[in-house]
Scaffold this active site. Structure first.
Site, PDB file in Angstrom:
ATOM      1  N   SER A 176       0.718  -0.840   0.005  1.00  0.00           N
ATOM      2  CA  SER A 176       0.208  -0.381   0.193  1.00  0.00           C
ATOM      3  C   SER A 176       0.845   0.916  -0.019  1.00  0.00           C
ATOM      4  O   SER A 176       1.965   1.313  -1.237  1.00  0.00           O
ATOM      5  CB  SER A 176      -1.014  -0.099   1.244  1.00  0.00           C
ATOM      6  OG  SER A 176      -2.220   1.160   1.759  1.00  0.00           O
ATOM      7  N   ASP A 274      -8.079  -3.405  -7.578  1.00  0.00           N
ATOM      8  CA  ASP A 274      -7.773  -3.890  -5.679  1.00  0.00           C
ATOM      9  C   ASP A 274      -8.278  -2.544  -5.696  1.00  0.00           C
ATOM     10  O   ASP A 274      -9.157  -1.492  -5.887  1.00  0.00           O
ATOM     11  CB  ASP A 274      -5.912  -2.601  -6.310  1.00  0.00           C
ATOM     12  CG  ASP A 274      -5.032  -1.814  -4.824  1.00  0.00           C
ATOM     13  OD1 ASP A 274      -6.155  -2.117  -3.766  1.00  0.00           O
ATOM     14  OD2 ASP A 274      -4.169  -2.486  -4.670  1.00  0.00           O
ATOM     15  N   HIS A 329      -6.302  -5.767  -1.971  1.00  0.00           N
ATOM     16  CA  HIS A 329      -5.412  -4.423  -0.933  1.00  0.00           C
ATOM     17  C   HIS A 329      -4.279  -5.431  -0.529  1.00  0.00           C
ATOM     18  O   HIS A 329      -5.156  -5.165  -0.178  1.00  0.00           O
ATOM     19  CB  HIS A 329      -5.665  -3.535  -1.068  1.00  0.00           C
ATOM     20  CG  HIS A 329      -4.777  -2.203  -0.372  1.00  0.00           C
ATOM     21  ND1 HIS A 329      -4.461  -2.023  -1.641  1.00  0.00           N
ATOM     22  CD2 HIS A 329      -3.912  -2.080   0.571  1.00  0.00           C
ATOM     23  CE1 HIS A 329      -3.492  -0.846  -1.683  1.00  0.00           C
ATOM     24  NE2 HIS A 329      -3.627  -0.333  -0.308  1.00  0.00           N
TER      25      HIS A 329
END
Length: 378
Positions: A176, A274, A329
């Site tokens: 991330s 995502d 994600h």
């Protein structure tokens, strides 16, 4: 060096080696860099930065350096709120933590890297370890410190000093916001490690694209521009990218514009769909497949936009790619995703390992079919 510097160095080295020697192999133990505060390397609230470390069981001189993720603070008010949490302060960090996927020591799910040493770098600056504002910022009575790049410098110095001449190999990674940081800092990490030591990077879920939302507005661009300016990120990102984007230096805070300038071997790991990007960039207000026909068309179009943005990586003659079509994600820290999601008849674990070791058994690049084609995702 001064007496103070020598004492600080001794403290970090001894603390690091103590943890390496005595920690349980499955648990990462906290190290706070108290001496880094004097150099201005601090979290948003001024507390010391730090990391968690676990020595490898079979390959202790091979290192995975993971940059923690957790979004960004998008303006000063948001940074004030963040400074009171574990993503803006180290005051309430746990003494230890366990991790999965690429960082797991379980060889049944992570056979290629289970025996490596792991450093998990705590994220507390709000700008992917890229900010560098000299003076503290007073915002509505709260003092903020935008010093993410100094944190990265302090952590790298501590790791490499303690590891000394014993380090044999390094993998830099993150998920991330930490995945974005992996792109931004791949060449910096490479520059800190002796040239004789191989360094590879794997960036997970950090390829946030510059794409329109459901209304056709490029709103995410304004957010990245503001964070870049607020935290003075120019010196904390890829400098070749900066030189190539005069008057648009903010682009170097985004992966797709930074990627062409990265010299370090790097592996792109991302979903075309995502979930964080569908929410924050596309601004989709549903969760596939529970969407209207029009919304699903927007999802599919976003998947095509992602492939266009990632085309430089897909077409790279040397770098690796694993792009799946799962609604997810961050995958490298998930045991299920890391070891069981399959694209092109191979897992992301095997794909990364095959690319990194030039093992012809595995394809170095695999790109999935359109959502929802992949049954291993669910």
């Amino acid at each position: 060096p001064s007496t103070s510097d020598l004492l600080s160095l001794l403290y970090v080295t001894c603390n690091f080696l103590f943890i390496l020697h005595y920690s349980n192999a499955a648990v990462l133990q906290k190290v706070l860099l108290q001496d880094a505060v004097e150099k201005g390397a601090v979290c948003l609230d001024g507390s010391p930065p730090g990391y968690y470390v676990r020595t490898g069981s079979t390959a202790p001189n091979k290192w995975i350096i993971h940059l923690e993720g957790g979004g960004w603070c998008y303006n000063e008010d948001d940074c004030v709120s963040r400074s009171k949490t574990k993503l803006g302060s180290s005051k309430n960090w746990a003494d230890n933590r366990t991790e999965s996927g690429l960082l797991s020591d379980d060889c049944t799910v992570n056979p290629h890297y289970c025996g490596w040493s792991v450093v998990f770098v705590g994220y507390c600056d709000g700008a992917s370890f890229a900010g560098n504002v000299d003076a503290p910022v007073n915002w509505k009575g709260t003092t903020l410190h935008f010093r993410g790049f100094r944190i990265l410098e302090a952590v790298m110095d501590a790791i490499l000093t303690a590891g000394g001449d014993n380090i044999e190999q390094v993998v830099s990674t993150g998920c991330s916001a930490g995945g974005l940081a992996t792109y931004l800092h791949a060449d910096y990490v490479r520059s800190k490690v002796p040239s004789s030591i191989p360094v590879h990077a794997i960036a997970d879920a950090g390829f946030f694209i510059d794409a329109p939302n459901v209304n056709g507005e490029m709103h995410i661009r304004g957010i990245y521009q503001y964070v870049y300016k607020m935290q003075n990120c120019m010196a904390g990102v890829n400098q070749d990218c900066i030189a190539a984007n005069k008057d648009e230096e903010w682009k170097c805070f985004m992966a797709q514009y930074t990627y062409p300038h990265i010299k370090t071997p790097i592996f792109l790991l991302n979903s075309r769909y995502d979930t964080a990007q569908l929410e924050s960039i596309l601004q989709l207000r549903c969760h596939p497949p529970n969407c209207t026909k029009q919304q699903m068309e927007q999802v599919m179009n976003f998947g095509e936009e992602f492939l266009k943005a990632a085309s430089t990586a897909i077409q790279s003659p040397t770098n690796g790619v694993f792009i799946d079509s799962c609604n997810i994600h961050c995958q490298s820290l998930s045991t299920t995703a890391w070891s069981k999601f399959i694209v092109g008849n191979q897992t992301m674990s095997d794909t990364f390992y095959g690319w990194m070791t030039a093992n012809s058994t595995y394809k170095p690049k695999v790109v999935d079919c359109d959502y929802p084609c992949n049954p291993t995702c669910y």
